[in-house]
Design a protein around this motif. Structure first.
Motif, PDB file in Angstrom:
ATOM      1  N   VAL A 219       0.839  -1.213   0.000  1.00 31.94           N
ATOM      2  CA  VAL A 219       0.000   0.000   0.000  1.00 31.94           C
ATOM      3  C   VAL A 219       0.869   1.256   0.000  1.00 31.94           C
ATOM      4  N   ALA A 220       1.816   1.315   0.939  1.00 35.55           N
ATOM      5  CA  ALA A 220       2.646   2.520   1.058  1.00 35.55           C
ATOM      6  C   ALA A 220       3.528   2.695  -0.175  1.00 35.55           C
ATOM      7  N   THR A 221       4.031   1.587  -0.720  1.00 38.45           N
ATOM      8  CA  THR A 221       4.971   1.694  -1.843  1.00 38.45           C
ATOM      9  C   THR A 221       4.250   2.103  -3.126  1.00 38.45           C
ATOM     10  N   VAL A 222       3.078   1.548  -3.351  1.00 38.82           N
ATOM     11  CA  VAL A 222       2.306   1.942  -4.542  1.00 38.82           C
ATOM     12  C   VAL A 222       1.924   3.420  -4.448  1.00 38.82           C
ATOM     13  N   GLU A 223       1.584   3.838  -3.255  1.00 40.16           N
ATOM     14  CA  GLU A 223       1.214   5.243  -3.061  1.00 40.16           C
ATOM     15  C   GLU A 223       2.413   6.152  -3.376  1.00 40.16           C
ATOM     16  N   ARG A 224       3.584   5.778  -2.850  1.00 43.94           N
ATOM     17  CA  ARG A 224       4.769   6.643  -2.955  1.00 43.94           C
ATOM     18  C   ARG A 224       5.374   6.622  -4.349  1.00 43.94           C
ATOM     19  N   LEU A 225       5.466   5.430  -4.952  1.00 44.36           N
ATOM     20  CA  LEU A 225       6.199   5.321  -6.224  1.00 44.36           C
ATOM     21  C   LEU A 225       5.304   5.434  -7.449  1.00 44.36           C
ATOM     22  N   LEU A 226       4.004   5.242  -7.271  1.00 41.30           N
ATOM     23  CA  LEU A 226       3.119   5.247  -8.443  1.00 41.30           C
ATOM     24  C   LEU A 226       2.080   6.375  -8.375  1.00 41.30           C
ATOM     25  N   VAL A 227       1.254   6.357  -7.339  1.00 46.27           N
ATOM     26  CA  VAL A 227       0.132   7.309  -7.305  1.00 46.27           C
ATOM     27  C   VAL A 227       0.621   8.749  -7.198  1.00 46.27           C
ATOM     28  N   ALA A 228       1.519   9.015  -6.259  1.00 42.70           N
ATOM     29  CA  ALA A 228       1.978  10.399  -6.072  1.00 42.70           C
ATOM     30  C   ALA A 228       2.706  10.936  -7.312  1.00 42.70           C
ATOM     31  N   PRO A 229       3.653  10.203  -7.882  1.00 45.51           N
ATOM     32  CA  PRO A 229       4.293  10.713  -9.097  1.00 45.51           C
ATOM     33  C   PRO A 229       3.309  10.889 -10.259  1.00 45.51           C
TER      34      PRO A 229
END
Ligand SMILES: NC(=O)c1ccc[n+]([C@@H]2O[C@H](COP(=O)([O-])OP(=O)(O)OC[C@H]3O[C@@H](n4cnc5c(N)ncnc54)[C@H](OP(=O)(O)O)[C@@H]3O)[C@@H](O)[C@H]2O)c1
Length: 238
Positions: A219-229
């Motif tokens: 969850v945290a990694t998808v948010e940081r590396l995918l959704v936010a960028p």
């Protein structure tokens, strides 16, 4: 209460700038694509979901406000190329695309059969390229595509030559496309995802995974590396 009936609260936009964006998520039936779709929907984006497993796709559509959804197979490259046009028809336009399609494969090169090698190259490289190829003419300035490659591009391990080669081919392609699109104002993001907790390696098309260290939190990694960028807040553009 089942996942389908649980109504998720909408999150505040918190500065990532995705509210109201029209987003195609390809591979929405997978772990990463599913997390991205859920996060984008909760942040107020209008999502259209594409995946292979029709039952899981319908369930994920219900969880994202009964959004448009379409079944596709990576081996149908024309179908992959047509997904963005379908999303435009379904959402009234297209601002962002997520591509999270892929399959793992293990074994030293001489033990990987040609059918498996073709499968790995098709699903991990040719299909994502076809999706992006179809999307580029439909995206306007400010648009973006985020395609999941993997940390294997930078550190390809033994026993994964075909999988790593497919991801590296996709990464090189994305790099060139990113430079081609820069003048148009369309961003191309190569998401070099690290190994995540979950069952991706166990779903390999050939071979068995080696003992792997614990993966990162999905969850945290998808948010940081995918959704936010993707939303434009931060990230690594190639
Ligand atoms: N998880 C990790 O640790 C990790 C690390 C680095 C990179 N990645 C990359 O991230 C991407 C997503 O991985 P994930 O962890 O979300 O894996 P996943 O849960 O296994 O999801 C894979 C996705 O690809 C789809 N797919 C596979 N073969 C297909 C085909 N022939 N036609 C159409 N769709 C097909 C699956 O569709 P169905 O489920 O509908 O069959 C699913 O949507 C992959 O490109 C993977 O290489 C993952």
């Amino acid at each position: 209460m089942s996942d389908a009936r649980r109504k998720e609260p909408r999150l505040p936009d918190d500065g990532v700038g995705i509210t109201g964006a029209r987003v195609l998520v390809v591979g929405a039936t997978g772990e990463i694509g599913g997390l991205a779709a859920r996060s984008l929907h909760r942040r107020g984006a209008a999502v259209a979901l594409a995946g292979r497993d029709a039952r899981r796709l319908a369930e994920r559509s219900r969880r994202s406000g009964a959004c448009p959804h379409r079944v596709f197979d990576a081996y149908d490259l024309d179908g992959c190329e047509g997904l963005a046009a379908w999303a435009v028809r379904s959402l009234g336009g297209l601002d962002r695309v997520v591509v999270a399609v892929g399959v793992a494969g293990f074994g030293s090169a001489e033990h990987v059969g040609e059918a498996a090698a073709e499968h790995l190259m098709t699903v991990n490289a040719l299909a994502p390229m076809a999706v992006v190829r179809g999307a580029l003419p439909l995206l306007e300035a400010g648009g973006a595509v985020a395609v999941v490659t993997g940390a294997v591009v930078d550190a390809p391990p033994r026993g994964m030559a075909d999988y790593a080669a497919a991801k590296a081919a996709l990464a090189v392609w994305l790099g060139v496309v990113g430079r081609e699109q820069r003048a148009r104002g369309v961003r191309v993001l190569d998401v070099r995802m690290p190994h995540l907790e979950g069952g991706f390696a166990a779903r390999a098309v050939t071979g068995s995974p080696p003992a792997l260290p614990p993966g990162a939190d999905p969850v945290a990694t998808v948010e940081r590396l995918l959704v936010a960028p993707l939303a434009g807040a931060a990230g690594r553009e190639r």
